[in-house]
Design an enzyme around this catalytic site. Structure first.
Site, PDB file in Angstrom:
ATOM      1  N   SER A 151      35.592  50.799  38.257  1.00 13.37           N
ATOM      2  CA  SER A 151      35.733  51.940  39.172  1.00 13.37           C
ATOM      3  C   SER A 151      35.250  51.509  40.543  1.00 13.37           C
ATOM      4  CB  SER A 151      34.902  53.130  38.697  1.00 13.37           C
ATOM      5  OG  SER A 151      34.889  54.157  39.669  1.00 13.37           O
ATOM      6  N   TYR A 174      27.260  56.470  34.933  1.00 12.17           N
ATOM      7  CA  TYR A 174      28.648  56.056  35.131  1.00 12.17           C
ATOM      8  C   TYR A 174      28.724  54.914  36.140  1.00 12.17           C
ATOM      9  CZ  TYR A 174      33.514  56.349  36.732  1.00 12.17           C
ATOM     10  OH  TYR A 174      34.816  56.049  37.090  1.00 12.17           O
TER      11      TYR A 174
END
Length: 283
Positions: A151, A174
């Protein structure tokens, strides 16, 4: 067409979103697909995950292309289940595995998420990638390809989106997990290169999936509003990218996945692929 003809591909998080898009794209290009997904919600993750019906439908979409699909409800945090279900699926498809797409992920955003949200995000987004890859390694031979999903958040030191809302423990988990996916993939590539097995990581920006189109993400981008809607968030989504778009589509990621799964990329390993509409140019 048929850029991955007769290859067998494992995809996690395959019931919807990016994973489902990858499954259909690779099937259209000639691959048989193993589709794994958890198919139930995780308490700290405040948006719904895929359902068993989603996984069934994804498998049917693959089969409509004329290719074979094997589906199983598997939590990537459960290495024993991954090992068992992958053995069954590989056997059903002829005993070979050529491509691994470690895609499953969650993003439990919000200041109200408990510390267990950090653990859940880390366990799904990093440990789940490691589990997926490591149970697949015994099946991989020369020419195989491993593709992980990172990401842009994992590449930006201050990974908080443009809206400035609180990430909370889950968001921190995350971001940290995605940072580790990046470094893990590069280390893995170095170990596998002598065997001519490749490993590369794709880093998407905002992607038009259920993760982005969720109340926690709307609040992240519009902390100025008590209950922001998707229309409200759409005004802020473009601030993440240098190009004037709110997000990329799952199909944009699937094009890169297909390239990395195919022999067109046979000498590409240890690389980052940023599908980010120039988001990293802003940092």
């Amino acid at each position: 067409m048929e850029r991955v003809r007769d290859k067998v591909v494992l995809i996690t998080g395959a019931a919807r979103g990016q994973g489902r898009s990858h499954a259909v794209k690779l099937a259209e290009e000639g691959a048989d697909i193993i589709l794994f997904d958890i198919c139930h919600d995780i308490d700290t993750n405040k948006y719904p995950l895929a359902t068993p019906h989603d996984l069934t439908e994804a498998g049917l979409e693959v089969e409509k292309t004329g290719r074979r699909a094997v589906t199983a409800e598997v939590d990537v945090r459960d290495r024993a289940a991954l090992t068992r279900e992958l053995a069954n699926a590989v056997a059903e498809l002829g005993g070979t595995l050529d491509v691994v797409v470690a895609n499953a992920g969650i993003c439990p955003l919000g200041a109200d998420v408990p510390i267990s949200g950090f653990a859940d995000a880390f366990d799904v987004d990093f440990v789940g990638v490691v589990n997926t890859v490591h149970v697949a390694l015994p099946y991989l031979k020369s020419g195989a390809s491993i593709i992980t999903t990172g990401s842009i958040a994992g590449l930006v030191a201050a990974s908080q989106p443009a809206g400035g809302g609180p990430l909370g423990p889950g968001g921190a988990g995350y971001s940290f997990a995605k940072q580790l996916v990046d470094s893990y993939t590069r280390q893995l590539a170095a170990q596998l290169a002598p065997m001519s097995i490749r490993a590369n990581v794709i880093h998407p920006t905002n992607c038009n999936t259920g993760m982005l189109n969720s109340d926690p993400m709307y609040k992240q981008f519009r902390p100025d509003l008590e209950n922001p809607t998707r229309d409200d968030a759409l005004l802020a989504f473009p601030a993440m990218q240098a190009m004037p778009v709110p997000y990329v589509e799952p199909e944009d990621i699937s094009q890169v996945v297909c390239f990395l799964a195919s022999d067109e990329s046979r000498y590409i390993t240890g690389s980052q692929f940023k599908v980010d509409a120039g988001a990293m140019l802003k940092f």
